[in-house]
Design an enzyme around this catalytic site. Structure first.
Site, PDB file in Angstrom:
ATOM      1  CB  SER A  95      -0.966  -0.049   1.184  1.00 15.22           C
ATOM      2  OG  SER A  95      -2.014   0.873   1.031  1.00 15.22           O
ATOM      3  CG  ASP A 224      -7.061  -3.056  -2.933  1.00 19.34           C
ATOM      4  OD1 ASP A 224      -7.674  -2.286  -2.168  1.00 19.34           O
ATOM      5  OD2 ASP A 224      -5.825  -3.193  -2.918  1.00 19.34           O
ATOM      6  CG  HIS A 252      -5.703  -2.616   0.646  1.00 18.67           C
ATOM      7  ND1 HIS A 252      -5.078  -2.084  -0.471  1.00 18.67           N
ATOM      8  CD2 HIS A 252      -5.102  -2.023   1.719  1.00 18.67           C
ATOM      9  CE1 HIS A 252      -4.150  -1.223  -0.089  1.00 18.67           C
ATOM     10  NE2 HIS A 252      -4.132  -1.167   1.229  1.00 18.67           N
TER      11      HIS A 252
END
Length: 271
Positions: A95, A224, A252
């Protein structure tokens, strides 16, 4: 407890276990190095040296009022990797950490970084603007800012639901993982978390991606709900030596909930 003090006086906490080729793990917002437990243990047992830090303002690192931006995140890593004299290293980021890996590798990594892996990454840029018409509207990030700044305990308690895809049919909340996410988030600085939203949403990594010659593996879940899947093929296309693996239905937070699959795909790439 291992800490390193960077040039502005901020202490950066890190873990450094084992021997062999180093793998450096870069966590996502608003978590800490603890989010890499499943990867640290797996790759340690595979004979690698595993290193993970708490980004400034996160986890056990210093809560500086300044420097909660992508440039400083990358600079902090450059100082840490130089202090540890890491060479031929593999950098893995999730991320926000994916963006951190790309910025660090492009700006500071020459001669030190062998390969990179970015997972559910914020690259090349998240926010909707003229050059990114498929991006996420500013209003979404403003809502995250508001919830983080003024209702953090409850907001962080709810955030893992879409993060891990537990709002999808047939999915069950894994309470231990949820509480561990909350624990990690609440350890950090509310100011750093607030400022970090701009860092992960508005930083543009286009030129960084284009400049890299090293092999880069791009992993992204097709379900996601935090960083849209469309980011991944765009990032991979900008890389000179990129490889994309996508996962139908993965969320995610797939490095935690789908650790076995993710770990083995990373291992195949770095061997």
């Amino acid at each position: 407890m291992s800490t390193f003090t960077v040039k502005d006086g901020t202490e950066i906490y890190y873990k450094d276990w084992g021997n062999g080729q180093p793998i450096v793990f870069h966590h996502g917002w608003p978590l800490s190095s603890d989010d890499w437990d499943a990867q640290m243990m797996f790759f340690l047992k595979q004979g690698y040296r595993v290193i993970a830090h708490d980004r400034r303002g996160h986890g056990r690192s210093g809560q500086s009022s300044e420097g909660n931006n992508m440039e400083t995140y990358a600079s902090d890593i450059a100082e840490l990797t130089a202090a540890l004299d890491l060479k031929d290293a593999i950098h893995v980021g999730h991320s926000t950490g994916g963006g951190e890996v790309i910025r660090y590798a492009a700006k500071y990594g020459k001669g030190r970084v062998a390969k990179a892996v970015i997972i559910s990454a914020v690259t090349p840029i998240m926010i909707l603007n003229e050059s990114n018409p498929e991006g996420v509207p500013l209003s979404v990030f403003d809502e995250i800012r508001q919830g983080t700044a003024f209702n953090r305990a409850q907001y962080f308690y709810d955030f893992p639901i879409p993060f891990y895809g537990w709002n999808r049919e047939g999915q069950t909340v894994q309470e231990g993982i949820k509480h561990n996410w909350w624990r990690q988030g609440m350890m950090g600085s509310v100011l750093a978390h607030h400022d970090g939203i701009k860092a992960f949403s508005e930083s543009d990594f286009t030129e960084d991606l284009k400049s890299l010659d090293i092999p880069v593996l791009v992993l992204h879940g097709e379900d996601d709900q935090i960083v849209p899947y469309a980011q991944a093929p765009r990032a991979a296309k900008l890389l000179k030596n990129g490889k994309l693996i996508s996962y139908p239905g993965f969320p995610h937070g797939m490095p935690t909930t789908e650790a076995e699959t993710i770990n083995n795909d990373i291992l195949s790439f770095i061997k």
